[in-house]
Design a protein around this motif. Structure first.
Motif, PDB file in Angstrom:
ATOM      1  N   THR A  53       0.846  -1.153  -0.031  1.00 56.55           N
ATOM      2  CA  THR A  53      -0.088  -0.225   0.008  1.00 56.55           C
ATOM      3  C   THR A  53       0.852   1.088  -0.160  1.00 56.55           C
ATOM      4  OG1 THR A  53      -1.559  -1.339   1.295  1.00 56.55           O
ATOM      5  CG2 THR A  53      -2.152   0.971   0.935  1.00 56.55           C
ATOM      6  N   LYS A  54       1.999   1.388   0.852  1.00 57.02           N
ATOM      7  CA  LYS A  54       2.604   2.516   0.958  1.00 57.02           C
ATOM      8  C   LYS A  54       3.208   2.839  -0.377  1.00 57.02           C
ATOM      9  CE  LYS A  54       3.784   2.793   5.873  1.00 57.02           C
ATOM     10  NZ  LYS A  54       4.341   2.067   6.934  1.00 57.02           N
ATOM     11  N   LYS A  55       3.879   1.820  -1.046  1.00 64.66           N
ATOM     12  CA  LYS A  55       4.373   2.151  -2.406  1.00 64.66           C
ATOM     13  C   LYS A  55       3.476   2.551  -3.323  1.00 64.66           C
ATOM     14  CE  LYS A  55       8.443   0.284  -4.725  1.00 64.66           C
ATOM     15  NZ  LYS A  55       8.981  -0.978  -4.889  1.00 64.66           N
ATOM     16  N   THR A  56       2.089   1.958  -3.325  1.00 58.03           N
ATOM     17  CA  THR A  56       1.398   2.403  -4.323  1.00 58.03           C
ATOM     18  C   THR A  56       0.811   3.897  -4.043  1.00 58.03           C
ATOM     19  OG1 THR A  56       0.451   0.125  -4.178  1.00 58.03           O
ATOM     20  CG2 THR A  56      -0.790   1.685  -5.347  1.00 58.03           C
ATOM     21  N   ILE A  57       0.618   4.022  -2.870  1.00 60.69           N
ATOM     22  CA  ILE A  57       0.305   5.518  -2.429  1.00 60.69           C
ATOM     23  C   ILE A  57       1.290   6.483  -2.689  1.00 60.69           C
ATOM     24  CG2 ILE A  57      -0.302   6.994  -0.311  1.00 60.69           C
ATOM     25  CD1 ILE A  57      -1.859   4.762   0.930  1.00 60.69           C
ATOM     26  N   ALA A  58       2.611   6.317  -2.727  1.00 54.28           N
ATOM     27  CA  ALA A  58       3.607   7.069  -3.052  1.00 54.28           C
ATOM     28  C   ALA A  58       3.636   7.444  -4.646  1.00 54.28           C
ATOM     29  CB  ALA A  58       5.085   6.589  -2.575  1.00 54.28           C
ATOM     30  N   LEU A  59       3.421   6.293  -5.161  1.00 52.04           N
ATOM     31  CA  LEU A  59       3.100   6.458  -6.687  1.00 52.04           C
ATOM     32  C   LEU A  59       2.011   7.345  -6.993  1.00 52.04           C
ATOM     33  CD1 LEU A  59       3.935   5.598  -9.812  1.00 52.04           C
ATOM     34  CD2 LEU A  59       2.315   3.792  -9.332  1.00 52.04           C
ATOM     35  N   VAL A  60       0.992   7.186  -6.361  1.00 48.12           N
ATOM     36  CA  VAL A  60      -0.287   8.092  -6.695  1.00 48.12           C
ATOM     37  C   VAL A  60      -0.166   9.338  -6.517  1.00 48.12           C
ATOM     38  CG1 VAL A  60      -2.817   8.450  -6.043  1.00 48.12           C
ATOM     39  CG2 VAL A  60      -1.661   6.025  -6.618  1.00 48.12           C
ATOM     40  N   GLU A  61       0.500   9.663  -5.137  1.00 50.27           N
ATOM     41  CA  GLU A  61       0.981  11.153  -4.586  1.00 50.27           C
ATOM     42  C   GLU A  61       1.819  11.687  -5.645  1.00 50.27           C
ATOM     43  OE1 GLU A  61       0.358  12.543  -1.420  1.00 50.27           O
ATOM     44  OE2 GLU A  61      -0.423  10.636  -0.168  1.00 50.27           O
ATOM     45  N   GLN A  62       2.773  11.208  -6.275  1.00 52.18           N
ATOM     46  CA  GLN A  62       3.639  11.525  -6.968  1.00 52.18           C
ATOM     47  C   GLN A  62       3.262  11.928  -8.678  1.00 52.18           C
ATOM     48  OE1 GLN A  62       7.175   9.278  -8.023  1.00 52.18           O
ATOM     49  NE2 GLN A  62       7.929  10.976  -9.221  1.00 52.18           N
ATOM     50  N   LYS A  63       2.415  10.843  -9.029  1.00 54.43           N
ATOM     51  CA  LYS A  63       2.141  10.877 -10.405  1.00 54.43           C
ATOM     52  C   LYS A  63       0.893  11.565 -10.767  1.00 54.43           C
ATOM     53  CE  LYS A  63       5.901   8.970 -12.236  1.00 54.43           C
ATOM     54  NZ  LYS A  63       6.614   9.455 -13.448  1.00 54.43           N
ATOM     55  N   VAL A  64      -0.147  11.170  -9.854  1.00 55.43           N
ATOM     56  CA  VAL A  64      -1.534  11.292 -10.184  1.00 55.43           C
ATOM     57  C   VAL A  64      -2.235  12.549  -9.421  1.00 55.43           C
ATOM     58  CG1 VAL A  64      -3.649  10.458 -10.224  1.00 55.43           C
ATOM     59  CG2 VAL A  64      -1.912   8.927 -10.215  1.00 55.43           C
ATOM     60  N   LEU A  65      -1.685  12.664  -8.166  1.00 56.24           N
ATOM     61  CA  LEU A  65      -2.235  13.734  -7.314  1.00 56.24           C
ATOM     62  C   LEU A  65      -2.093  15.213  -7.996  1.00 56.24           C
ATOM     63  CD1 LEU A  65      -1.738  13.417  -3.514  1.00 56.24           C
ATOM     64  CD2 LEU A  65      -3.691  12.782  -5.236  1.00 56.24           C
ATOM     65  N   PRO A  66      -1.128  15.446  -8.707  1.00 56.09           N
ATOM     66  CA  PRO A  66      -0.806  16.978  -9.123  1.00 56.09           C
ATOM     67  C   PRO A  66      -1.892  17.298  -9.971  1.00 56.09           C
ATOM     68  CG  PRO A  66       1.219  15.710  -9.015  1.00 56.09           C
ATOM     69  CD  PRO A  66       0.260  14.784  -8.907  1.00 56.09           C
ATOM     70  N   HIS A  67      -2.528  16.284 -10.694  1.00 51.69           N
ATOM     71  CA  HIS A  67      -3.604  16.648 -11.922  1.00 51.69           C
ATOM     72  C   HIS A  67      -5.076  16.552 -11.089  1.00 51.69           C
ATOM     73  CE1 HIS A  67      -0.007  16.366 -14.407  1.00 51.69           C
ATOM     74  NE2 HIS A  67      -0.001  15.117 -13.874  1.00 51.69           N
ATOM     75  N   PHE A  68      -4.970  16.662  -9.796  1.00 53.87           N
ATOM     76  CA  PHE A  68      -6.410  16.631  -9.319  1.00 53.87           C
ATOM     77  C   PHE A  68      -6.616  17.778  -8.581  1.00 53.87           C
ATOM     78  CE2 PHE A  68      -8.899  12.652  -9.566  1.00 53.87           C
ATOM     79  CZ  PHE A  68      -8.040  11.830 -10.414  1.00 53.87           C
ATOM     80  N   ASP A  69      -7.961  18.251  -8.843  1.00 59.19           N
ATOM     81  CA  ASP A  69      -8.461  19.663  -8.075  1.00 59.19           C
ATOM     82  C   ASP A  69      -9.189  19.098  -6.796  1.00 59.19           C
ATOM     83  OD1 ASP A  69      -9.397  22.013  -7.172  1.00 59.19           O
ATOM     84  OD2 ASP A  69      -9.557  22.838  -9.182  1.00 59.19           O
ATOM     85  N   PHE A  70      -8.521  18.977  -5.771  1.00 53.84           N
ATOM     86  CA  PHE A  70      -9.490  18.174  -4.541  1.00 53.84           C
ATOM     87  C   PHE A  70     -10.179  19.387  -4.031  1.00 53.84           C
ATOM     88  CE2 PHE A  70      -6.021  15.130  -4.929  1.00 53.84           C
ATOM     89  CZ  PHE A  70      -6.987  14.074  -4.866  1.00 53.84           C
ATOM     90  N   ASN A  71      -9.843  20.551  -4.037  1.00 59.48           N
ATOM     91  CA  ASN A  71     -10.845  21.782  -3.556  1.00 59.48           C
ATOM     92  C   ASN A  71     -12.100  21.575  -4.347  1.00 59.48           C
ATOM     93  OD1 ASN A  71      -8.343  22.249  -2.542  1.00 59.48           O
ATOM     94  ND2 ASN A  71      -8.457  24.591  -2.599  1.00 59.48           N
TER      95      ASN A  71
END
Lengths: 206, 300
Positions: A53-71
């Motif tokens: 899980t930790k590794k997958t979350i790190a991947l998502v945080e790095q690659k995917v998150l920047p392209h989402f508008d969570f607000n």
């Protein structure tokens, strides 16, 4: 400590990719390249496929998150209740919702097994400020599953504010739960539920 | 449990839910006037799944290699195609219906009795149709939400559809019609195998679902309505009406019976004709209206 470091790294990555991407990357190209990028890593990484899980979350945080508008996502999921929340409550809601979505998304990604993904041609006018990028996951012997990304222009480029799987929108589905929760227990009650959920999930993955 | 009993159980559930509706006092979600009963059925289903179905599906998934599971999946999917074709015709979609018939013929012969889905490679994709969708295209609204024992989320309309789907379920009735030796055992075994196979395909999805949901009942209900709407419009639903917002005033128990009187909530299916494929460019569904609604209700 490590978490805040990851968050910091993700923020830097967000700035970096925002600066690089500008508004010049068209939304369909953006979604396609991020998807391919992430899936090629998942394909090769044995730890992720084994459910680290930790590794997958790190991947998502790095690659995917920047392209989402969570607000935007949180505001939409709150619907009419968004304005009832104080700015402080809104900040906490965004943070908790983001944590929950990242975890769920990570679980979904780690179950990926080489299915082919097709992107459909983008229907978009030059003046459009929001757009839906449509893709399909092909599965042998079954009907394909549609995955639709809703994006919107922001000063930092196109950002995803909703994802729909098989016609089921993430934001709309959460809106029902959030509305019920706020009606029954208020905004603070919803925050408590989200925090409790995240705590449970955090414990499970160790 | 025989298939006929399942049919009777479905009808009994419809009746019970209708009666229970009279007892409920408060309906937080206008689409779900029978929530207390539905929640109880949901809990029951959840327990059955945890104790019986999921463990068996996990074992099945662990023991059998992927190609064999694909064969089983294709075999049962093939047996569903004739009924899917019938529903296409009933919805006026002749081309799709013929394609599904050809799928069945091609897969049953060249596809080795349905074990291989060669029709998909021949440009005849698998479709998703059932009688509930046909009723929707004929202009019948969802009706109240209804959780059916074992089968899960449904509505009064889709529950009626399911009764038709159950009575045309070939894995159960073929052994009887073809007069197999030990046909009861065949019928039951095939039905059970199909159920286990389908559950095993959902193992990853249910894990993600359990993680995502704050209130699994409400989450599943919200997903159900969106998913069905998407299927009814074959993947291209028009943007939803703002009046569908969960904050719209509820008339409570009577909602269900207003529906029976013909005031379909999603009557827009009927208005837009039989081929809802041509749809305006997708606008993010009701997203502006949600924000405006927020502005309205901010003033006390």
């Amino acid at each position: 400590m490590i978490r805040s470091f990851i968050a910091l790294a993700a923020t830097c990555a967000a700035f970096a990719s925002g600066a690089l991407a500008q508004e010049s990357t068209p939304p369909d190209v953006l979604v396609k390249s991020v998807t391919q990028d992430v899936l090629s890593i998942v394909k090769q990484d044995k730890d992720i496929r084994a459910g680290n899980t930790k590794k997958t979350i790190a991947l998502v945080e790095q690659k995917v998150l920047p392209h989402f508008d969570f607000n935007r996502m949180t505001a939409l999921a709150m619907g009419a209740n968004w304005r009832k929340a104080t700015p402080e409550q809104q900040q906490v809601l965004i943070e908790e919702f983001r944590t929950l979505l990242v975890r769920t998304y990570s679980t979904a990604i780690s179950s990926y097994r080489d299915q082919a993904i097709d992107f459909k041609p983008l229907r978009m006018q030059p003046a459009d400020t929001s757009v839906v990028v449509r893709s399909e996951v092909k599965q042998p012997g079954q009907e394909p599953v549609a995955i639709d990304y809703s994006l919107e222009t922001t000063p930092a480029g196109w950002k995803v504010y909703d994802v729909a799987v098989g016609g089921v929108s993430l934001v709309t589905t959460y809106r029902d739960t959030f509305t019920n929760e706020v009606r029954a227990r208020g905004v603070d009650g919803l925050i408590k539920s989200l925090a409790e959920k995240n705590r449970q999930l955090g414990e499970k993955s160790g | 449990m025989t298939m006929r009993n399942v049919g009777r159980l479905l009808l009994a559930t419809l009746a019970a839910a209708a009666l229970a509706g009279c007892a409920s006092t408060r309906a937080p979600d206008p689409r779900d006037p029978w929530e207390p009963v539905n929640r109880a059925t949901f809990e029951f289903n959840d327990t059955v799944d945890k104790v019986v179905l999921k463990p068996i599906a996990q074992g099945y998934h662990a023991v059998l290699p992927s190609p064999i599971r694909s064969g089983v999946r294709n075999f049962f999917a093939n047996l569903r195609d004739p009924w899917i074709a019938v529903n296409q015709f009933l919805q006026g979609k002749v081309e799709e219906g013929l394609s599904d018939l050809w799928r069945f013929i091609a897969n049953s012969t060249f596809g080795l009795g349905g074990l291989c889905d060669i029709a998909s490679d021949m440009g005849m994709p698998k479709h998703n149709e059932d009688f509930g969708q046909t009723l929707a295209v004929w202009g019948i609204g969802f009706g109240p939400y209804l959780v059916i024992p074992i089968l899960g989320p449904s509505s009064v309309r889709d529950g009626v559809g399911t009764v038709a789907d159950v009575y045309t379920y070939l894995p159960y009735f073929l052994p009887e019609w073809l007069d197999f030796e030990h046909r009861v055992a065949w019928s039951n075994s095939l039905t059970a195998l199909d159920l286990v196979q389908r559950r095993s395909d959902l193992l990853d999805a249910t894990t993600a679902f359990e993680q995502a949901a704050l209130d699994r009942y409400a989450f599943l209900r919200a997903a159900y309505f969106q998913r069905r709407r998407n299927l009814i419009y074959d993947g291209n639903p028009p943007p939803e009406q703002p009046s569908d917002s969960p904050d719209s005033p509820s008339t409570g128990v009577l909602d269900g019976f207003v529906w029976l009187a013909g005031e379909a909530r999603d009557s827009d299916v009927a208005e837009s004709g039989l081929s809802p494929n041509v749809v305006d460019p997708k606008v993010p569904a009701n997203y502006r209206s949600v924000l405006t609604a927020g502005a309205d209700s901010a003033t006390p």
